[in-house]
Motif scaffolding. Structure first.
Motif, short mmCIF file in Angstrom:
data_model
loop_
_atom_site.label_atom_id
_atom_site.label_comp_id
_atom_site.label_asym_id
_atom_site.label_seq_id
_atom_site.Cartn_x
_atom_site.Cartn_y
_atom_site.Cartn_z
N UNK A 599 32.05 -11.93 48.31
CA UNK A 599 31.30 -12.26 46.73
C UNK A 599 30.27 -11.97 46.68
N UNK A 600 29.46 -11.49 47.62
CA UNK A 600 27.86 -12.46 47.46
C UNK A 600 27.30 -11.66 46.86
N UNK A 601 26.06 -12.11 46.24
CA UNK A 601 25.40 -11.60 45.39
C UNK A 601 24.03 -11.92 45.63
N UNK A 602 22.64 -10.51 45.30
CA UNK A 602 21.56 -10.75 45.30
C UNK A 602 20.82 -10.28 44.21
N UNK A 638 12.58 -1.68 48.22
CA UNK A 638 12.58 -2.89 49.44
C UNK A 638 12.95 -3.80 49.46
N UNK A 639 12.54 -4.61 50.59
CA UNK A 639 13.82 -6.09 50.49
C UNK A 639 12.36 -6.64 51.45
N UNK A 640 12.57 -8.54 50.49
CA UNK A 640 11.77 -9.41 50.98
C UNK A 640 11.99 -9.77 52.49
N UNK A 641 11.24 -10.16 52.83
CA UNK A 641 11.63 -10.98 54.41
C UNK A 641 12.40 -11.45 54.73
N UNK A 642 12.39 -12.71 53.76
CA UNK A 642 13.92 -13.18 53.54
C UNK A 642 14.95 -12.88 53.76
N UNK A 670 20.30 2.99 48.70
CA UNK A 670 19.09 3.12 48.94
C UNK A 670 18.36 3.09 50.28
N UNK A 671 17.49 3.57 50.64
CA UNK A 671 16.95 3.60 51.72
C UNK A 671 15.87 2.13 51.79
N UNK A 672 16.09 1.07 52.54
CA UNK A 672 14.97 0.85 52.82
C UNK A 672 13.70 1.10 53.15
N UNK A 673 12.53 1.38 52.44
CA UNK A 673 11.19 1.94 52.92
C UNK A 673 10.42 0.78 52.79
N UNK A 674 10.59 -0.73 52.82
CA UNK A 674 9.38 -1.27 53.35
C UNK A 674 9.98 -2.80 52.96
N UNK A 675 8.94 -4.17 53.66
CA UNK A 675 8.99 -4.84 53.62
C UNK A 675 8.04 -5.92 52.71
N UNK A 676 8.50 -6.66 51.65
CA UNK A 676 7.40 -7.61 51.26
C UNK A 676 7.64 -9.27 51.94
N UNK A 677 6.31 -9.58 51.73
CA UNK A 677 6.55 -10.63 52.00
C UNK A 677 6.70 -11.65 50.46
N UNK A 678 7.86 -12.32 51.18
CA UNK A 678 8.54 -14.00 49.81
C UNK A 678 7.78 -13.84 48.28
N UNK A 688 13.07 -22.31 48.50
CA UNK A 688 13.76 -22.00 49.51
C UNK A 688 13.38 -20.03 48.74
N UNK A 689 13.50 -19.18 49.63
CA UNK A 689 13.15 -18.36 49.13
C UNK A 689 13.91 -17.38 49.21
N UNK A 690 14.45 -16.66 48.06
CA UNK A 690 16.24 -16.46 48.07
C UNK A 690 15.67 -14.66 48.85
N UNK A 691 16.71 -13.83 49.22
CA UNK A 691 16.64 -12.75 49.40
C UNK A 691 16.54 -11.55 48.44
N UNK A 692 16.06 -11.01 48.26
CA UNK A 692 15.63 -9.85 47.64
C UNK A 692 15.52 -8.57 46.95
#
Lengths: 899, 131
Positions: A599-602, A638-642, A670-678, A688-692
């Motif tokens: 059930x995890x959502x982000x 794009x996803x964040x570091x977390x 969706x293809x991940x093309x980058x990682x950004x800071x939290x 806490x920085x949550x996953x985004x």
């Protein structure tokens, strides 16, 4: 009956003393005249006759006293006497009276304020709604949604035995115009089942309540206005009932106006009947729009009972409708708990306790001052006791004095409380807490009770001292002995120690709470220089911008306009801003048959190409979005570091694929093309920085934007990085928007830094009150500290005055000024040290109770544990230092000659 | 009543004056009896009448009578009003009321019973003293 009549006659007589005395005088004169005549008739010469008549009558004054005693109430006379005496005494000692009254009034006012606020928060709640405490708030949750469904509600309502009635409420954004043809405004309406108002026990102030027919799908639209909108939008138009307004461009009839001050469940402009559309007939939690149910408990039913009953019903529903109701859980809460948060009793309870601490400190001060006064008057008391006045009489005098003081303080305190409750209500006003803060009879009774309690507390120490007064010693020893009596010195020291202990507890409590608030406010956001980012939300009217193309076209034109404004370096649109929550979606990752928790959502966000430049969070690996990421090209994310650390801990995130997987829709990979800071996103506590997951705006322009209430709206935010202070370009930006389309509503127009400020409605329920708490707690601590310092000061001054002779002797036999100062400081600071140790120990226990409210701070926070005593010692040193300077200036010759 | 209890004062003590209870009761009874038999009288007249009947045994001073009078007025046993005496002098006149008559009857019965009991008790003790 006759005893009541007698009591009344005497009560009246006590107030007509003067008249009755005069009448009795006349009666006595007539008696003596009659007697004289009588003697004269019997042959006694006139002069002798009159003498004999007088002798026979007896002592006139004594008979007057007897007359007075038998007709009136002696004790009432005594009270009047005591009051007069106390009043005269207090007027003579003006400095004492003013200090004492001010301190006590402040403490009583503060205490009553907290009581009134607590009473409202915990027990009273909504204004006008009858028996608030019997209302329960019901919501259902599944892993992916948290919103009641109407068919489920109907089943609860049909099967429940705990509730007298249940109603169903939703909130929906509408565009509203008063039918005069002017521009519609966006506002909120509540759609309610027709029994809602009846269940609340509130009737429209004008017009009629909803009826079942209003709920039919084809019923003509009707609306009930709030008093506020009747006043603001219609200028209290008298024939408002029957007036036609336009809601979402559809004509609707106003059927009534609700009474002034009524808002439910939160502040809003109008109520509309719930329409039983087919859309509403879906089972299982869903939404938006958000719906919830509430019920009024039957007499004798408990919330826990209702909860288990509804749970049982819900289990049956899960068995009957597994597809929709399988993992559904219900939350059933009391209304106050829901709207005020689960920890309200901790917060308001502890503030109340703090109010009592302050009152106790004030009482200790007053006890000390009264003690000093009593001792100053011990010679007077001794003489009176020696002359035969009973101890009880003296005790009564002190009591009367204290009661008089407390009475005056209580009156002043009521005024203070009225003012501060009003201030509190204004300062904490929020759409989400519709509360009735009126001070009622209960509060008044409470004020009177604590005033009397304060009077007794202040009087008990001096009375105890008085009862031990040694008449002989005092009379023989002269007005002042060379040294201060040991017993009274200990008493005063104990009171000071107690005050300091209370002050330390308040200081350290306030310390951890304030540090929690600061932890939230000062938490890293991941955005650099947010003060140079101008933000705003644009709500696009749905009629004009109903689909992705029209929306995108608008934003394209906007971009051109904004880029032309000098002072703007970068701009981006996005569907939300960092303080707001993004849209939570369940998702799956290619190649992992988890997500770890099904059930995890982000949070999913849609942002423009330059978003990460605007917030100054440059991409760590891979690339940022660019204008080439279109609907027609490869779907990217794009996803964040977390997020990367959580789901691809030891792998390269770039090139991995993920997709949103909502209940009904399944998006493309969706293809991940980058990682950004939290970057912070909506997390209320910001710990806490949550996953985004970010997606390009152009690939998903249909997504609703999320405003600060968490409600979706058709539109987007813009974020503008400016090279000048944002204020300077704000007007130009507003004008540019107006030029594009006057129907677009600009809201939340501010800079990004200001948007990070603490706001209660952005907090989670548990910490919703942290802001108020963090602001109120230091006020208590400061007042406590101030009162304790005044108390210490008064005690030291008194002791120096008492010991003038002793100091003179010491100086005469060679004590240095420094020695004297040290002696005074030592005597003053010893009880402070004792109180501090006691208080620190107590605060460890107290702070643990506050734990639920603390964010990122331990209850034994070292900074606080060290800081609070340091502040206390500094203040205490100042309070002791001033009188110690006076002690040093004592002239031995003058001191020894004194008395 | 709360305002009395607040000061923790016994109601009966407030309304009755402690010291002279027995004597006062006697005096009240005499006044009532006097007014009952003589009709309306002023304070001096009542005092004289009691003196004539009892010598100076009961009334030490004539002034004492007024405490008793005001108390009985408050109880509603007697009524008071200003009037003119035989000698054409302004004086306050007292007369017995219905409630007063009732009280008189009650007190008289009680007093007579007490007198009988007392004389019996005193008689036995005299005999017991001389075996």
């Amino acid at each position: 009956v006759s005893s009541v009549r007698l009591a009344w006659a005497r009560f009246v007589a006590a107030f007509r003393k003067h008249d009755l005395d005069r009448e009795f005088d006349e009666e006595v004169r007539s008696h003596i005249a009659l007697a004289t005549e009588d003697y004269m008739q019997r042959g006694v010469p006139p002069a002798e006759a009159q003498r004999m008549a007088r002798v026979k009558f007896g002592a006139v004054e004594a008979s007057k006293d007897a007359h007075r005693d038998s007709r009136g109430l002696a004790w009432l006379d005594d009270i009047f006497y005591d009051l007069r005496f106390a009043f005269r005494d207090l007027r003579r000692d003006r400095a004492f009276t003013i200090t004492a009254t001010t301190m006590l009034a402040l403490a009583i006012g503060l205490n009553v304020t907290v009581f009134a606020v607590m009473n409202t928060m915990l027990f009273r709640g909504f204004s006008l709604v009858k028996k608030n405490s019997c209302l329960a708030y019901i919501e259902e949750h599944s892993p992916s949604a948290g919103c009641c469904s109407y068919p489920d509600f109907e089943d609860w309502r049909a099967q429940t035995r705990s509730f007298e009635g249940m109603a169903f409420i939703g909130e929906r954004p509408i565009s509203f115009s008063d039918g005069g043809g002017e521009r519609p405004v966006d506002t909120l309406a509540f759609t309610v089942s027709n029994n809602t108002l009846e269940l609340l026990g509130v009737h429209p102030f004008l017009g009629r309540d909803f009826v079942p027919a209003d709920q039919e799908p084809r019923a003509p639209p009707v609306a009930l206005l709030s008093y506020r909108s009747w006043e603001l939008r219609f200028g209290k138009l008298p024939d408002i009932v029957g007036h036609i307004v336009r809601i979402n461009n559809v004509p609707a009839t106003v059927i009534g106006v609700m009474p002034r001050g009524f808002d439910f469940p939160v502040q809003g402009d109008l109520w509309m009947p719930l329409t039983l559309t087919t859309e509403l007939q879906h089972r299982g939690p869903g939404g938006p729009p958000a719906y919830f149910a509430f019920g009024r408990l039957k007499e004798g039913a408990t919330l826990a009972g209702a909860r288990s009953e509804l749970d049982a019903i819900n289990r049956r529903l899960a068995a009957s409708y597994p597809a929709t109701n399988r993992d559904v859980v219900l939350s059933v809460e009391s209304y106050s708990k829901f709207f005020i948060g689960p920890n309200a009793s901790v917060i308001y309870g502890s503030l109340w306790a703090a109010g009592w601490f302050v009152l106790l400190i004030a009482c200790a001060n007053l006890a000390n001052l009264t003690l000093a006064r009593t001792l100053g008057r011990s010679r007077e008391f001794s003489i009176r006791i020696a002359l035969g006045a009973g101890h009880w009489r003296m005790v009564r005098q002190i009591l009367t004095e204290s009661l008089l003081l407390a009475g005056a303080s209580g009156a002043l305190g009521w005024w203070i409380a009225t003012w501060s409750v009003r201030t509190w209500a204004a300062a904490t006003a929020s759409r989400y807490q519709v509360l009735d803060y009126a001070l009622d009879d209960g509060t008044l009774t409470y004020l009177i009770a604590i005033s009397i309690a304060a009077a007794l507390l202040c009087a008990v120490v001096p009375i105890g001292r008085l009862l031990k007064l040694e008449v002989n010693g005092t009379l023989k020893g002269g007005a002042r002995t060379a040294t201060q009596g040991r017993r009274s010195k200990y008493l005063a020291a104990a009171l000071v120690a107690g005050q300091m202990a209370l002050a330390i507890v308040l200081l350290s409590g306030a310390g951890v709470v304030v540090r929690s608030l600061l932890t939230v406010v000062d938490a890293p956001t991941g955005v650099s220089d947010p003060e140079n980012v101008l933000i705003g939300s644009m709500a696009l009217p749905s009629e004009k911008y109903g689909n992705s193309e029209t929306k995108l076209r608008y934003f394209d034109r906007l971009e051109v306009q904004l880029k032309a404004i000098p002072g703007i370096q970068d701009e981006s649109i996005s569907n939300t801003i960092p303080v707001n929550s993004g849209i939570f979606r369940t998702f799956e990752i290619e190649g992992q048959d988890n997500p770890p928790d099904p059930g995890e959502s982000t949070q999913f966000l849609t942002v423009g190409s330059d978003y990460f430049r605007v917030v100054r969070a440059p991409v760590i690996s891979g690339r940022a979005f660019n204008d080439g990421d279109l609907d027609s090209t490869l779907p990217v994310a794009i996803v964040n570091e977390s997020f990367a650390a959580r789901f691809w801990p030891n792998e390269q995130a770039l090139g991995k694929r993920l997709r949103a997987k909502d209940r009904n829709t399944r998006g493309g990979w969706r293809t991940v093309i980058g990682v950004v800071p939290n970057i912070m996103q909506g997390d209320p506590l910001r710990q806490h920085f949550k996953p985004l997951v970010y997606a390009p705006f152009r690939q998903d322009p249909g997504t609703h934007a999320q405003n600060s209430d968490g409600a979706g709206f058709n539109g987007a935010y813009f974020l503008l990085r400016t090279s000048v202070p944002p204020r300077q370009v704000a007007q130009v930006v507003r004008a540019a928007l107006q030029k594009l389309d006057t129907d677009v509503v600009l809201q939340e127009f501010t800079d990004l830094r200001s948007s990070f400020a603490f706001r209660q409605d952005r907090m989670d329920l548990e910490h919703a009150e942290l802001g108020k708490y963090g602001e109120a707690a230091p006020i208590f601590a400061l007042i406590a500290l101030l009162l304790a310092a005044i108390g210490l000061y008064a005690v030291v001054v008194h002791s120096v005055n008492q010991r003038t002779k002793e100091i003179g002797v010491r100086m005469a036999i060679g004590a240095t000024g420094e020695g004297i100062r040290n002696m005074v400081l030592r005597d003053g600071m010893l009880p402070v040290a004792a109180g501090m140790i006691l208080g620190l120990a107590a605060s460890f226990a107290v702070n643990r109770i506050l734990q639920s409210q603390l964010v990122g701070v331990s209850p034994y926070d070292p900074a606080t544990v060290i800081g609070a005593p340091v502040i206390l010692i500094l203040v205490a040193l100042i309070a002791c230092h001033i009188p110690s300077r006076r002690a040093v200036r004592v002239d031995p010759v003058v001191a020894l000659r004194q008395d | 009543m709360w305002y009395v209890n607040m000061w923790n004062i016994n109601m009966s003590r407030v309304l009755r004056d402690s010291k002279l209870d027995l004597l006062q009761g006697t005096l009240d009874l005499m006044v009532l009896q006097t007014l009952n038999s003589m009709g309306s009288l002023h304070g001096y007249g009542i005092a004289r009448r009691i003196e004539q009947l009892s010598g100076n045994e009961v009334l030490l001073n004539q002034g004492t009578i007024y405490a008793s009078l005001v108390r009985m007025v408050q109880r509603g046993w007697i009524a008071a009003g200003w009037g003119i005496s035989d000698t054409n002098r302004k004086a306050k006149f007292y007369s017995i009321t219905k409630a007063g008559k009732r009280q008189l009857k009650e007190d008289r019965t009680q007093w007579e019973r007490l007198a009988v009991v007392m004389s019996r008790v005193l008689a036995t003790s005299r005999e017991g003293g001389k075996p």
